[in-house]
Design a protein around this motif. Structure first.
Motif, PDB file in Angstrom:
ATOM      1  N   UNK A  19      50.812  31.967  35.654  1.00  0.00           N
ATOM      2  CA  UNK A  19      51.545  32.303  36.877  1.00  0.00           C
ATOM      3  C   UNK A  19      51.648  33.802  37.112  1.00  0.00           C
ATOM      4  N   UNK A  20      50.493  34.484  37.090  1.00  0.00           N
ATOM      5  CA  UNK A  20      50.457  35.917  37.376  1.00  0.00           C
ATOM      6  C   UNK A  20      49.843  36.187  38.751  1.00  0.00           C
ATOM      7  N   UNK A  21      48.768  35.491  39.092  1.00  0.00           N
ATOM      8  CA  UNK A  21      48.121  35.748  40.384  1.00  0.00           C
ATOM      9  C   UNK A  21      49.084  35.508  41.531  1.00  0.00           C
TER      10      UNK A  21
ATOM     11  N   UNK B  90      41.658  42.131  41.503  1.00  0.00           N
ATOM     12  CA  UNK B  90      41.640  42.960  40.291  1.00  0.00           C
ATOM     13  C   UNK B  90      42.214  42.197  39.097  1.00  0.00           C
ATOM     14  N   UNK B  91      43.232  41.367  39.335  1.00  0.00           N
ATOM     15  CA  UNK B  91      43.805  40.567  38.251  1.00  0.00           C
ATOM     16  C   UNK B  91      42.759  39.576  37.734  1.00  0.00           C
ATOM     17  N   UNK B  92      42.071  38.903  38.641  1.00  0.00           N
ATOM     18  CA  UNK B  92      41.019  37.977  38.227  1.00  0.00           C
ATOM     19  C   UNK B  92      39.903  38.714  37.494  1.00  0.00           C
ATOM     20  N   UNK B  93      39.555  39.911  37.970  1.00  0.00           N
ATOM     21  CA  UNK B  93      38.512  40.707  37.317  1.00  0.00           C
ATOM     22  C   UNK B  93      38.935  41.111  35.911  1.00  0.00           C
ATOM     23  N   UNK B  94      40.227  41.350  35.709  1.00  0.00           N
ATOM     24  CA  UNK B  94      40.717  41.711  34.376  1.00  0.00           C
ATOM     25  C   UNK B  94      40.512  40.558  33.396  1.00  0.00           C
ATOM     26  N   UNK B  95      40.733  39.334  33.861  1.00  0.00           N
ATOM     27  CA  UNK B  95      40.484  38.168  32.996  1.00  0.00           C
ATOM     28  C   UNK B  95      39.030  38.158  32.547  1.00  0.00           C
ATOM     29  N   UNK B  96      38.122  38.321  33.503  1.00  0.00           N
ATOM     30  CA  UNK B  96      36.695  38.296  33.180  1.00  0.00           C
ATOM     31  C   UNK B  96      36.322  39.432  32.226  1.00  0.00           C
TER      32      UNK B  96
ATOM     33  N   UNK C 292      42.531  30.432  29.715  1.00  0.00           N
ATOM     34  CA  UNK C 292      43.348  29.386  30.333  1.00  0.00           C
ATOM     35  C   UNK C 292      44.220  30.073  31.373  1.00  0.00           C
ATOM     36  N   UNK C 293      44.028  29.696  32.627  1.00  0.00           N
ATOM     37  CA  UNK C 293      44.792  30.264  33.738  1.00  0.00           C
ATOM     38  C   UNK C 293      45.514  29.131  34.437  1.00  0.00           C
ATOM     39  N   UNK C 294      46.818  29.275  34.621  1.00  0.00           N
ATOM     40  CA  UNK C 294      47.588  28.271  35.356  1.00  0.00           C
ATOM     41  C   UNK C 294      48.424  28.991  36.408  1.00  0.00           C
ATOM     42  N   UNK C 295      48.352  28.499  37.641  1.00  0.00           N
ATOM     43  CA  UNK C 295      49.017  29.150  38.765  1.00  0.00           C
ATOM     44  C   UNK C 295      49.762  28.125  39.622  1.00  0.00           C
TER      45      UNK C 295
ATOM     46  N   UNK D 283      53.055  32.709  45.959  1.00  0.00           N
ATOM     47  CA  UNK D 283      52.496  33.471  47.060  1.00  0.00           C
ATOM     48  C   UNK D 283      51.033  33.176  47.362  1.00  0.00           C
ATOM     49  N   UNK D 284      50.292  32.553  46.444  1.00  0.00           N
ATOM     50  CA  UNK D 284      48.855  32.349  46.637  1.00  0.00           C
ATOM     51  C   UNK D 284      48.565  30.972  47.241  1.00  0.00           C
TER      52      UNK D 284
END
Length: 239
Positions: free
Chosen positions: A124-126, A136-142, A152-155, A190-191
């Motif tokens: 729950x960061x994005x 940029x947050x997604x790019x940081x994961x990659x 593991x991403x959960x939103x 928010x997403x």
């Protein structure tokens, strides 16, 4: 002060003013409801001998659990105050904690050079990030995964808004922990639903598995019902 700086300041204020009591933040649920079951979804795809980085670790509750499942666990957060919370809550130094702005590509790159390929846990960061910062947050994961890491991403999904609105409009007004979220200007859910997988793919990530779930909160409705927010999870690798 621009929007992003205001939002960073809001997070600093929130964590500075949050007591060290476990569960004080609305999302600070027990690992049995968070990183525990999430680890079971990630581990079939991940090498547990690699470190795991908990992005947006907050008070470090989930990071400390992840340290029991992976060779090394590092929690990072935008907020210096959150990092201090996490360190105080971990006197035995089960995990490591440091400040990291995921939007700062140079800082993320430097962090990744120090850790090497890592697994990533992001809860729950994005959805809490400014829209312009989400790529940029997604790019940081990659960037942190490298070739061998898995994420593991959960939103939260937009359906969470209705749950939060119902809670906020109850006869007594918003429950105390939810009220604090609003008072500090934080922006839950928010997403948009397809925005998250689109961002992940655009960052060069491949979805290995996905599903629907809920993120249990530490707050309750007046009738005693726990607030559980609809969410979507993804297990990811670099393309």
């Amino acid at each position: 002060m621009d929007v992003s700086r205001r939002y960073r300041a809001a997070w600093e204020d929130f964590w500075r003013d949050t007591a060290d009591t476990p569960g004080e933040a609305m999302w600070d649920s027990d690992p049995s409801l968070g990183s525990g079951p999430h680890s079971e979804l990630l581990l079939p795809y991940a090498d547990s001998a690699l470190p795991v980085v908990d992005l947006g670790c907050g008070s470090g509750t989930q990071t400390r659990y992840l340290a029991t499942r992976f060779a090394r666990a590092i929690g990072v957060d935008l907020s210096h105050a959150a990092v201090e919370h996490a360190r105080r809550a971990d006197p035995e130094k089960t995990a490591e904690f440091e400040q990291l702005d995921l939007v700062d590509a140079d800082a993320v790159r430097a962090f990744g050079e120090r850790t090497g390929d890592t697994n990533v846990y992001m809860r729950a960061v994005i959805h809490q990030s400014e829209p312009r910062d989400r790529p940029a947050v997604a790019a940081a994961v990659a960037a942190l995964l490298g070739e061998r890491g898995r994420a593991f991403v959960v939103e939260l999904t937009p359906a969470s808004k209705a749950v939060l609105q119902e809670a906020a409009e109850g006869p007594g007004g918003p429950p105390a922990k939810l009220l604090r979220v609003f008072e500090y200007g934080l922006k839950p859910a928010g997403a948009q639903d397809e925005e998250v997988p689109d961002l992940l793919r655009a960052a060069g990530l491949r979805i290995l598995a996905e599903g629907r779930t809920t993120l249990p909160m530490t707050e309750y409705l007046p009738d005693g019902t726990r607030i559980d927010l609809p969410a979507r999870w993804f297990v990811l690798a670099r393309e």
